[in-house]
Design an enzyme around this catalytic site. Sequence first.
Site, PDB file in Angstrom:
ATOM      1  N   ILE A   1     -32.182 160.199  52.954  1.00  0.00           N
ATOM      2  CA  ILE A   1     -31.883 159.230  52.290  1.00  0.00           C
ATOM      3  C   ILE A   1     -31.500 158.645  52.342  1.00  0.00           C
ATOM      4  CG2 ILE A   1     -30.859 159.741  50.087  1.00  0.00           C
ATOM      5  CD1 ILE A   1     -31.889 162.138  49.290  1.00  0.00           C
ATOM      6  N   GLY A   2     -30.272 158.916  53.310  1.00  0.00           N
ATOM      7  CA  GLY A   2     -29.353 157.679  53.616  1.00  0.00           C
ATOM      8  C   GLY A   2     -29.910 156.999  54.449  1.00  0.00           C
TER       9      GLY A   2
ATOM     10  N   GLY B   1     -27.329 166.205  51.214  1.00  0.00           N
ATOM     11  CA  GLY B   1     -28.307 166.515  50.673  1.00  0.00           C
ATOM     12  C   GLY B   1     -27.865 166.525  48.716  1.00  0.00           C
TER      13      GLY B   1
ATOM     14  N   HIS C   1     -61.206 150.113  66.435  1.00  0.00           N
ATOM     15  CA  HIS C   1     -60.584 149.269  66.992  1.00  0.00           C
ATOM     16  C   HIS C   1     -59.868 147.870  66.369  1.00  0.00           C
ATOM     17  CE1 HIS C   1     -58.193 147.063  70.613  1.00  0.00           C
ATOM     18  NE2 HIS C   1     -59.415 146.397  70.539  1.00  0.00           N
TER      19      HIS C   1
END
EC number: 1.8.1.4
Length: 469
Positions: free
Chosen positions: A190-191, A275, A448
């Site tokens: 999240i950070g 958290g 490819h």
Amino acid sequence: MERYELIVIGGGPAGYVGSIRAAQLGKRVVCVEKERAGGTCLNWGCIPSKALLASAHLYWELRHAEQWGLRTDGATADLRAIVERSRRVSDRMAAGVESLFRSKGVEYLVGSARIVGPGKVEVEVVDKTQTGSGPKETLVEGDHILLATGARPRVLPGLVPDGKRILTSREALLVQDLPKSLLIVGGGPIGIEFADFFSCLGTQVTLVEVQQQILPKEDQEVVQVLSQALTRKGISILTQTTVDKVQEQGEKLVVELSGKASGKLTCDWVLLAVGVEANLEGALGPDVRLSSANGFVWVDESYRTSFPTVYAAGDIIGAPWLAHVASRQAIEAVEAMFVPGKRPKRPKLFPSCVYCDPELASVGLTEAEARAQGRSVRVARFPYHANGRAVASGHSDGMVKVVAGEPYGEILGVQIVGSGASELIAEATLAIELEATTEELHSAIHAHPTFAEALAEACLRVEGRAIHI
């Protein structure tokens, strides 16, 4: 009094998926969600944050378009329009879940639910007709209850979010103005994703993590590649550092740091991303007690809690706090309730993804984890700069790392940092689930040019047979 075979409390990835699975099994199901179907993931987490990141990454590429031979002079970012788009995306996905409920025969109630006894739930239903009659309380009974109320952002002692300059992820999803400087506390997914978002839009971002590296549970090598890429984008990463105090000083916040980067730092905003904690607020009556484990609801191998008739799944039962894991847990919990002889597998293999640019994704064991278990392993890496698709698309930062067992070459773990990592990890997850070897993976022809060739080449390199490096 209404009676159901299953009462689901919470409409997020665990709750709504569990509800639908029970309905597929022919059961009468009601799902109660306090806010809107989809829960935190669709409304305040996974989906809106990815919408924000999509806008930010596009803006970043517009600002650096010269590397693709393009001129985009004067490109600007409209933050309010970006946020509005993210809310429209969330609304669309939530409406999709509500449509699924209707088509699958799941009764859906918007309101607060509280377990008051075995098989008994008090529901305060919100009046969706807007007649002004207000909430209506009702008591429903069920053979089983699935508690899926998820988790909420954790806060630090002495650092209380005010929704203005000290934010949690929820407030950050609704910002209307861009700060010039931002300090993010916590170097988890999240950070990191918010650091990337704000940095792409021009904010000076500092990311503080108490552990030795951001994403502490991920492989050290791939995290180092990601850290270098984020640093080149202008994000300052301070590890082994703790935020001790935040004080207002006029229009600024003064942050006191201790540890490796001790000192003071001035910024406009602070974002807490340290958290989550179990979200049980209002969910349990005075006579209902649930055993806990590490602050989350304890469940047995079949997802039963310590209270009769109550099962639990998703973030509320603890790590990993991932939507896809929550959904699988809910399916297994429901099948344990209603499918005779069904034994839950309790998922131990699951991919983890971070949606910054470049992305990071992993599944299975890291090299360090495999060696700590005493396994004999072979490890190989294949860099993105040797992959034709990566170079052609201008996204050559990254690598694929494969950890394979000796002597058979069974794939134990894969870690990827680079463009498209969150999509590539699906092949690796399937390979490990099927107990495939590196030879079996690379023997399947990969188109490819694709990023997927990097995974095949890494498997070839495990065997000392890489072609393109």
